[in-house]
Enzyme design. Structure first.
Site, PDB file in Angstrom:
ATOM      1  N   ARG A  66       0.823  -1.208   0.000  1.00 60.51           N
ATOM      2  CA  ARG A  66       0.000   0.000   0.000  1.00 60.51           C
ATOM      3  C   ARG A  66       0.862   1.265   0.000  1.00 60.51           C
ATOM      4  O   ARG A  66       0.528   2.268  -0.642  1.00 60.51           O
ATOM      5  CB  ARG A  66      -0.911  -0.012   1.224  1.00 60.51           C
ATOM      6  N   HIS A  70       0.546   4.455  -2.494  1.00 61.11           N
ATOM      7  CA  HIS A  70       0.319   5.822  -2.030  1.00 61.11           C
ATOM      8  C   HIS A  70       1.466   6.746  -2.426  1.00 61.11           C
ATOM      9  O   HIS A  70       1.257   7.951  -2.580  1.00 61.11           O
ATOM     10  CB  HIS A  70       0.132   5.829  -0.513  1.00 61.11           C
ATOM     11  N   ASP A  71       2.649   6.215  -2.575  1.00 59.44           N
ATOM     12  CA  ASP A  71       3.768   7.024  -3.051  1.00 59.44           C
ATOM     13  C   ASP A  71       3.590   7.385  -4.522  1.00 59.44           C
ATOM     14  O   ASP A  71       3.691   8.552  -4.905  1.00 59.44           O
ATOM     15  CB  ASP A  71       5.087   6.278  -2.845  1.00 59.44           C
ATOM     16  N   VAL A  74       1.062  10.114  -5.819  1.00 60.43           N
ATOM     17  CA  VAL A  74       1.298  11.501  -5.406  1.00 60.43           C
ATOM     18  C   VAL A  74       2.627  11.959  -5.972  1.00 60.43           C
ATOM     19  O   VAL A  74       3.681  11.503  -5.543  1.00 60.43           O
ATOM     20  CB  VAL A  74       1.276  11.614  -3.864  1.00 60.43           C
ATOM     21  N   ASP A  78       8.449   8.586  -6.120  1.00 57.71           N
ATOM     22  CA  ASP A  78       9.637   9.356  -5.763  1.00 57.71           C
ATOM     23  C   ASP A  78       9.985   9.306  -4.285  1.00 57.71           C
ATOM     24  O   ASP A  78      10.813  10.075  -3.809  1.00 57.71           O
ATOM     25  CB  ASP A  78       9.453  10.821  -6.180  1.00 57.71           C
ATOM     26  N   SER A  80       8.381  10.371  -1.864  1.00 54.65           N
ATOM     27  CA  SER A  80       7.950  11.553  -1.107  1.00 54.65           C
ATOM     28  C   SER A  80       7.123  11.159   0.102  1.00 54.65           C
ATOM     29  O   SER A  80       7.077  11.884   1.100  1.00 54.65           O
ATOM     30  CB  SER A  80       7.167  12.507  -2.015  1.00 54.65           C
ATOM     31  N   ASN A  97      -3.448   9.200   4.730  1.00 56.73           N
ATOM     32  CA  ASN A  97      -2.272   8.512   5.270  1.00 56.73           C
ATOM     33  C   ASN A  97      -2.162   8.573   6.784  1.00 56.73           C
ATOM     34  O   ASN A  97      -1.581   7.679   7.412  1.00 56.73           O
ATOM     35  CB  ASN A  97      -0.993   9.105   4.668  1.00 56.73           C
ATOM     36  N   HIS A 196      -6.174  -5.817  -2.465  1.00 59.81           N
ATOM     37  CA  HIS A 196      -6.954  -5.913  -1.235  1.00 59.81           C
ATOM     38  C   HIS A 196      -7.267  -7.364  -0.858  1.00 59.81           C
ATOM     39  O   HIS A 196      -8.032  -7.606   0.077  1.00 59.81           O
ATOM     40  CB  HIS A 196      -8.246  -5.117  -1.361  1.00 59.81           C
ATOM     41  N   THR A 197      -6.671  -8.296  -1.547  1.00 59.57           N
ATOM     42  CA  THR A 197      -6.781  -9.697  -1.134  1.00 59.57           C
ATOM     43  C   THR A 197      -5.952  -9.966   0.120  1.00 59.57           C
ATOM     44  O   THR A 197      -6.086 -11.020   0.745  1.00 59.57           O
ATOM     45  CB  THR A 197      -6.350 -10.637  -2.278  1.00 59.57           C
ATOM     46  N   THR A 245      -9.160 -15.606   3.028  1.00 54.27           N
ATOM     47  CA  THR A 245      -7.719 -15.880   2.951  1.00 54.27           C
ATOM     48  C   THR A 245      -6.967 -14.557   3.127  1.00 54.27           C
ATOM     49  O   THR A 245      -6.336 -14.057   2.200  1.00 54.27           O
ATOM     50  CB  THR A 245      -7.344 -16.541   1.613  1.00 54.27           C
ATOM     51  N   ASP A 250      -4.095 -14.052  -3.432  1.00 57.27           N
ATOM     52  CA  ASP A 250      -4.778 -14.907  -4.391  1.00 57.27           C
ATOM     53  C   ASP A 250      -5.916 -14.099  -5.021  1.00 57.27           C
ATOM     54  O   ASP A 250      -5.933 -12.867  -4.904  1.00 57.27           O
ATOM     55  CB  ASP A 250      -5.304 -16.176  -3.709  1.00 57.27           C
TER      56      ASP A 250
END
Length: 323
Positions: A66, A70-71, A74, A78, A80, A97, A196-197, A245, A250
């Site tokens: 994640r 998120h890097d 934005v 880099d 940041s 965040n 999101h698994t 799971t 998966d």
């Protein structure tokens, strides 16, 4: 019982993927072999650091994956996101965040080892990209050759962090627009959502789905369990994004959606509200190999969002501070 793959076994898989993934990237500036001569042990050091962290805390795999996402959304990939700030400066304290992203100490530890092995060579942005790949591999997902050679930014972008990261209550149209804004397609969006698994989310991310008129796309069984978990008080507990799971990478994320068991609204809408995305979800339900293949391609594509190259950035000595 599944065993944790060694870096050597992963390397053999990656070498087998060399021609295919290199051709897919199509870029000349970022290359998988960037550190082969300047810091040949770089990827092994990152892998070992991620493996230790995930062994101690299985949720860390999702957290590191994640963080890379998120890097990159934005101002590009880099690093940041790693720069320390305060309540008015920096991305760490931006709405999506703050008190949510985790794993910074894992990156710090890996960076310390890399600076000892080959000072001033491996960027923090590349550490994030490698750690994301290794997190997927260590939880049973596919391996790919990470394109490397990014430099680190000197400044964060709090404004973009508040505006560019898709909220958990997004509808399909908003998700598509936000992914298009960074050069990713509708297919990339559905594919990368499959991350999101693994991982968890706090009740604050989906509490609005549980109100007096519950979200109609939410399955009754999940609705009942979430009301018991979250209640309507000030507590903010965590629950698994994939109920079946939760620590295995998966296609379970997609298999949950037909029964209304997508935890976040932005997950469930992919199946329940739009035929374009529903068709791809159904394809991934029945073709897990296709999901793995496309996930690799989309991760490489995401890792190529606006990288800093050459003198446009720096290789930070410490990931929390500019040099």
């Amino acid at each position: 019982m599944a065993t944790t793959p060694s870096f050597f076994s992963v390397l053999m898989i990656l070498l087998g993927l060399w021609e295919n993934v290199s051709a897919q990237s199509g870029g000349k500036s970022l290359t998988p072999e960037n550190y082969w001569w300047t810091c040949p042990e770089a990827e092994a050091i990152v892998f070992d650091g991620v493996a230790r962290a995930v062994a101690q805390d299985p949720r860390m795999a999702a957290s590191l994956l994640r963080m890379h996402f998120h890097d990159c959304f934005v101002q590009g990939c880099d690093a940041s996101i790693l720069l320390d700030g305060n309540a008015t400066f920096g991305e760490k304290t931006a709405g999506p965040n703050n008190n949510s992203l985790r794993g910074f100490e894992v990156i710090d530890s890996i960076k310390t080892e890399l600076e000892f092995a080959c000072p001033g060579i491996v960027s923090c942005a590349d550490i994030l990209a490698i750690a994301a790949r290794d997190s997927v591999v260590l939880t049973g997902g596919p391996a790919w050759l990470v394109q490397l050679g990014r430099k680190d930014s000197r400044t964060p972008n709090r404004k973009e962090a508040n505006e560019k990261l898709p909220p958990p209550n997004s509808d399909v149209g908003k998700l598509i627009r936000m992914f298009h804004d960074v050069g990713l397609t509708e297919e990339d969006m559905v594919t990368l959502s499959g991350a999101h698994t693994i991982g968890k989310a706090r009740c604050s991310s989906f509490r609005d789905r549980l109100q007096s008129q519950p979200d109609p796309t939410l399955g009754n069984r999940l609705l009942t369990s979430l009301k018991q978990l979250c209640g309507f008080n000030n507590t903010n507990p965590l629950t698994n994004l994939d109920l079946k799971t939760p620590i295995t990478f998966d296609n379970g994320y997609y298999r949950n959606l037909p029964s209304g068991e997508g935890l976040l609204r932005s997950d469930q809408v992919l199946y329940s509200t739009d035929e374009r995305t529903k068709n791809l979800v159904e394809y991934y339900i029945h073709n897990p190999e296709a999901f793995f293949h496309n996930f690799k391609v989309s991760m490489i594509k995401m890792g190529n969002i606006r990288p800093l190259l050459g003198k446009d950035g720096e290789v930070r000595r410490h990931c929390r501070f500019p040099n």
